[in-house]
Design an enzyme around this catalytic site. Sequence first.
Site, PDB file in Angstrom:
ATOM      1  CB  CYS A 180      -0.949  -0.008   1.197  1.00 33.69           C
ATOM      2  SG  CYS A 180      -0.271  -0.758   2.687  1.00 33.69           S
ATOM      3  CD  GLN A 220       2.971   2.083   6.422  1.00 31.30           C
ATOM      4  OE1 GLN A 220       4.148   2.109   6.117  1.00 31.30           O
ATOM      5  NE2 GLN A 220       2.249   0.963   6.352  1.00 31.30           N
ATOM      6  CG  HIS A 262      -0.855   4.006   4.588  1.00 29.91           C
ATOM      7  ND1 HIS A 262      -1.649   3.639   5.653  1.00 29.91           N
ATOM      8  CD2 HIS A 262      -0.307   2.851   4.110  1.00 29.91           C
ATOM      9  CE1 HIS A 262      -1.591   2.319   5.806  1.00 29.91           C
ATOM     10  NE2 HIS A 262      -0.791   1.813   4.881  1.00 29.91           N
TER      11      HIS A 262
HETATM   12  O1  25A Z   1       0.750 -11.967   5.184  1.00 26.28           O
HETATM   13  P1  25A Z   1       0.545 -10.548   4.774  1.00 26.28           P
HETATM   14  O2  25A Z   1       0.649 -10.341   3.296  1.00 26.28           O
HETATM   15  O3  25A Z   1       1.458  -9.610   5.510  1.00 26.28           O
HETATM   16  O4  25A Z   1      -0.967 -10.131   5.215  1.00 26.28           O
HETATM   17  C1  25A Z   1      -1.479 -10.246   6.570  1.00 26.28           C
HETATM   18  C2  25A Z   1      -2.858  -9.646   6.734  1.00 26.28           C
HETATM   19  O5  25A Z   1      -2.767  -8.255   6.441  1.00 26.28           O
HETATM   20  C3  25A Z   1      -3.950  -7.849   5.794  1.00 26.28           C
HETATM   21  C4  25A Z   1      -4.922  -9.006   5.723  1.00 26.28           C
HETATM   22  O6  25A Z   1      -5.747  -9.053   6.944  1.00 26.28           O
HETATM   23  C5  25A Z   1      -3.928 -10.170   5.762  1.00 26.28           C
HETATM   24  O7  25A Z   1      -4.524 -11.326   6.229  1.00 26.28           O
HETATM   25  N1  25A Z   1      -3.464  -7.325   4.527  1.00 26.28           N
HETATM   26  C6  25A Z   1      -2.695  -7.865   3.603  1.00 26.28           C
HETATM   27  N2  25A Z   1      -2.384  -7.008   2.649  1.00 26.28           N
HETATM   28  C7  25A Z   1      -2.987  -5.849   2.992  1.00 26.28           C
HETATM   29  C8  25A Z   1      -3.054  -4.546   2.413  1.00 26.28           C
HETATM   30  N3  25A Z   1      -2.404  -4.231   1.283  1.00 26.28           N
HETATM   31  C9  25A Z   1      -3.684  -6.068   4.174  1.00 26.28           C
HETATM   32  N4  25A Z   1      -4.393  -5.127   4.744  1.00 26.28           N
HETATM   33  C10 25A Z   1      -4.449  -3.920   4.165  1.00 26.28           C
HETATM   34  N5  25A Z   1      -3.785  -3.611   3.039  1.00 26.28           N
HETATM   35  P2  25A Z   1      -7.354  -8.976   6.975  1.00 26.28           P
HETATM   36  O8  25A Z   1      -7.752  -9.238   8.374  1.00 26.28           O
HETATM   37  O9  25A Z   1      -7.871  -7.772   6.334  1.00 26.28           O
HETATM   38  O10 25A Z   1      -7.848 -10.167   6.050  1.00 26.28           O
HETATM   39  C11 25A Z   1      -7.700 -11.455   6.417  1.00 26.28           C
HETATM   40  C12 25A Z   1      -8.563 -12.273   5.428  1.00 26.28           C
HETATM   41  O11 25A Z   1      -7.898 -13.492   5.192  1.00 26.28           O
HETATM   42  C13 25A Z   1      -8.802 -14.534   5.500  1.00 26.28           C
HETATM   43  N6  25A Z   1      -8.100 -15.736   5.907  1.00 26.28           N
HETATM   44  C14 25A Z   1      -7.314 -15.904   6.981  1.00 26.28           C
HETATM   45  N7  25A Z   1      -6.876 -17.186   7.050  1.00 26.28           N
HETATM   46  C15 25A Z   1      -7.412 -17.831   6.006  1.00 26.28           C
HETATM   47  C16 25A Z   1      -8.195 -16.911   5.272  1.00 26.28           C
HETATM   48  N8  25A Z   1      -8.869 -17.250   4.186  1.00 26.28           N
HETATM   49  C17 25A Z   1      -8.796 -18.557   3.783  1.00 26.28           C
HETATM   50  N9  25A Z   1      -8.070 -19.486   4.414  1.00 26.28           N
HETATM   51  C18 25A Z   1      -7.381 -19.180   5.527  1.00 26.28           C
HETATM   52  N10 25A Z   1      -6.708 -20.132   6.189  1.00 26.28           N
HETATM   53  C19 25A Z   1      -9.635 -13.993   6.600  1.00 26.28           C
HETATM   54  O12 25A Z   1     -10.828 -14.710   6.737  1.00 26.28           O
HETATM   55  C20 25A Z   1      -9.867 -12.598   6.117  1.00 26.28           C
HETATM   56  O13 25A Z   1     -10.891 -12.600   5.149  1.00 26.28           O
HETATM   57  P3  25A Z   1     -11.440 -15.089   8.201  1.00 26.28           P
HETATM   58  O14 25A Z   1     -12.382 -16.213   7.963  1.00 26.28           O
HETATM   59  O15 25A Z   1     -10.287 -15.346   9.211  1.00 26.28           O
HETATM   60  O16 25A Z   1     -12.274 -13.840   8.697  1.00 26.28           O
HETATM   61  C21 25A Z   1     -11.701 -12.848   9.296  1.00 26.28           C
HETATM   62  C22 25A Z   1     -12.330 -12.549  10.640  1.00 26.28           C
HETATM   63  O17 25A Z   1     -12.521 -11.144  10.581  1.00 26.28           O
HETATM   64  C23 25A Z   1     -13.536 -10.792  11.499  1.00 26.28           C
HETATM   65  N11 25A Z   1     -14.378  -9.792  10.848  1.00 26.28           N
HETATM   66  C24 25A Z   1     -14.851  -9.810   9.608  1.00 26.28           C
HETATM   67  N12 25A Z   1     -15.592  -8.720   9.395  1.00 26.28           N
HETATM   68  C25 25A Z   1     -15.575  -8.002  10.534  1.00 26.28           C
HETATM   69  C26 25A Z   1     -14.799  -8.687  11.463  1.00 26.28           C
HETATM   70  N13 25A Z   1     -14.585  -8.205  12.692  1.00 26.28           N
HETATM   71  C27 25A Z   1     -15.159  -7.064  13.027  1.00 26.28           C
HETATM   72  N14 25A Z   1     -15.908  -6.326  12.187  1.00 26.28           N
HETATM   73  C28 25A Z   1     -16.153  -6.770  10.937  1.00 26.28           C
HETATM   74  N15 25A Z   1     -16.938  -6.043  10.125  1.00 26.28           N
HETATM   75  C29 25A Z   1     -14.344 -11.987  11.832  1.00 26.28           C
HETATM   76  O18 25A Z   1     -14.182 -12.257  13.207  1.00 26.28           O
HETATM   77  C30 25A Z   1     -13.747 -13.078  10.974  1.00 26.28           C
HETATM   78  O19 25A Z   1     -13.676 -14.262  11.712  1.00 26.28           O
HETATM   79  O1  L14 Z   2       2.722  -5.957   2.324  1.00 26.09           O
HETATM   80  O2  L14 Z   2       0.646  -4.041   8.610  1.00 26.09           O
HETATM   81  O3  L14 Z   2       0.819  -5.334   1.524  1.00 26.09           O
HETATM   82  O4  L14 Z   2      -0.024  -2.241   7.625  1.00 26.09           O
HETATM   83  C1  L14 Z   2       0.535  -3.952   3.904  1.00 26.09           C
HETATM   84  C2  L14 Z   2      -0.009  -3.551   5.230  1.00 26.09           C
HETATM   85  C3  L14 Z   2       1.832  -5.814   4.980  1.00 26.09           C
HETATM   86  C4  L14 Z   2       1.267  -5.365   6.318  1.00 26.09           C
HETATM   87  C5  L14 Z   2       1.549  -5.585   2.487  1.00 26.09           C
HETATM   88  C6  L14 Z   2       0.479  -3.363   7.604  1.00 26.09           C
HETATM   89  C7  L14 Z   2       0.926  -5.399   3.847  1.00 26.09           C
HETATM   90  C8  L14 Z   2       0.993  -3.888   6.288  1.00 26.09           C
END
Ligand code: 25A
Ligand code: L14
Length: 331
Positions: free
Chosen positions: A128, A155, A241
């Site tokens: 991002c 951020q 951000h």
């Molecule tokens: O590894 P990385 O690349 O560093 O990324 C790590 C995390 O950062 C976020 C994203 O988190 C990611 O998982 N992310 C990554 N890139 C990003 C970016 N550029 C970024 N964020 C911003 N900018 P996230 O929480 O947004 O999304 C996680 C999603 O992944 C699903 N997931 C997790 N394990 C999984 C899976 N899907 C399939 N198989 C797996 N094993 C996860 O699904 C979510 O969709 P979930 O079932 O665990 O549901 C998430 C939980 O979220 C809660 N929830 C949902 N909506 C709401 C809520 N809570 C409050 N209010 C809401 N409106 C629920 O409790 C649900 O259980």
């Molecule tokens: O690499 O924690 O796209 O704010 C961007 C959001 C990693 C985590 C990525 C964060 C993510 C980051």
Amino acid sequence: MSKRIAVVGATGAVGAEMISALIRRRFPVGEIRLLASRRSAGRKLDFNETRIAVEALREDAIPDVDIALFSAGGAISKKFAPLFAKKGCVVIDNSSAWRMDPDVPLVVPEVNPQDARKHKGIIANPNCSTIQMVHALKPIYDEAGIRRIVVATYQSVSGAGWSAIMELESQTRDVLDGMPTKPQKFPHQIAFNCIPHIGPFLENGYTEEEMKMVDETRKILGDDTITVSATAVRVPVVRGHGEAVNVQTAKKLTAARAREILAATPNIVVLDDPANALYPLQTTATDDDRTFVGRIREDISTECGLDMWIVSDNLLKGAATNAVQIAELLL
Ligand code: 25A
Ligand code: L14
């Protein structure tokens, strides 16, 4: 020419915005499948007038779709993106898993749309902080060349997902109530605080988030001669951000000319009228697909330098909007 679409990580902070962006941008969706972890299976989400049940992502049940938008973390992408690609689908992946793979294009549609065509089944959505920075710096690069970038980020917490948003909200309440805070998602209290630590620290003293800005900027601009030094800081803001960017150009570029070329760049908005306290804020960018630039000025400490302040919504241009724009390139 409508497409069958899957959103993997549909219940996440980014996944929810991917669904909204498909609707808002009128992407021609023929069929949509929403996938997440087993925890969320069965939950219903709205897509236009339809209620759609979230399905558990499973190796033995990869859906037949044309395009899959992934935002479920790096480990899920590493494992599942190749399984989707093998079925002939194009994966647009928002995690960091594939970004630096030489076989995977890393695309910001306003910057390097031509790279999207070279995909072999996976296209990576950049980090991002990188997206909004290269979006604003591309016209400057084209006009005057870029030698060096020094950036400090401000951020928001939503980059770390829903649980991080909840943590800022509940800690803020706790602090106001005079209660102790218990950091979980972040290494320290984030309420009423700034934390210069996003992602793990590396050998060279930088964090992973900071090195993503170095490596991804060079890959997207296709120029390894550009040097970048970044400091990534988490601030107690829910969305958007901010980035204080100092750029050393190869040729002298005036602030006036920079404003002119930035204003002519698609999806860039210049808000730069200090006399009227006009500059972009995180609240300006929230829920907006565009990147905002202000405080554009000539660096008084060097010959060919510019300073500026860049703001965008990290969940939109920084993630979901950019991913849907890449899907639009595939149409
Ligand atoms: O590894 P990385 O690349 O560093 O990324 C790590 C995390 O950062 C976020 C994203 O988190 C990611 O998982 N992310 C990554 N890139 C990003 C970016 N550029 C970024 N964020 C911003 N900018 P996230 O929480 O947004 O999304 C996680 C999603 O992944 C699903 N997931 C997790 N394990 C999984 C899976 N899907 C399939 N198989 C797996 N094993 C996860 O699904 C979510 O969709 P979930 O079932 O665990 O549901 C998430 C939980 O979220 C809660 N929830 C949902 N909506 C709401 C809520 N809570 C409050 N209010 C809401 N409106 C629920 O409790 C649900 O259980
Ligand atoms: O690499 O924690 O796209 O704010 C961007 C959001 C990693 C985590 C990525 C964060 C993510 C980051």
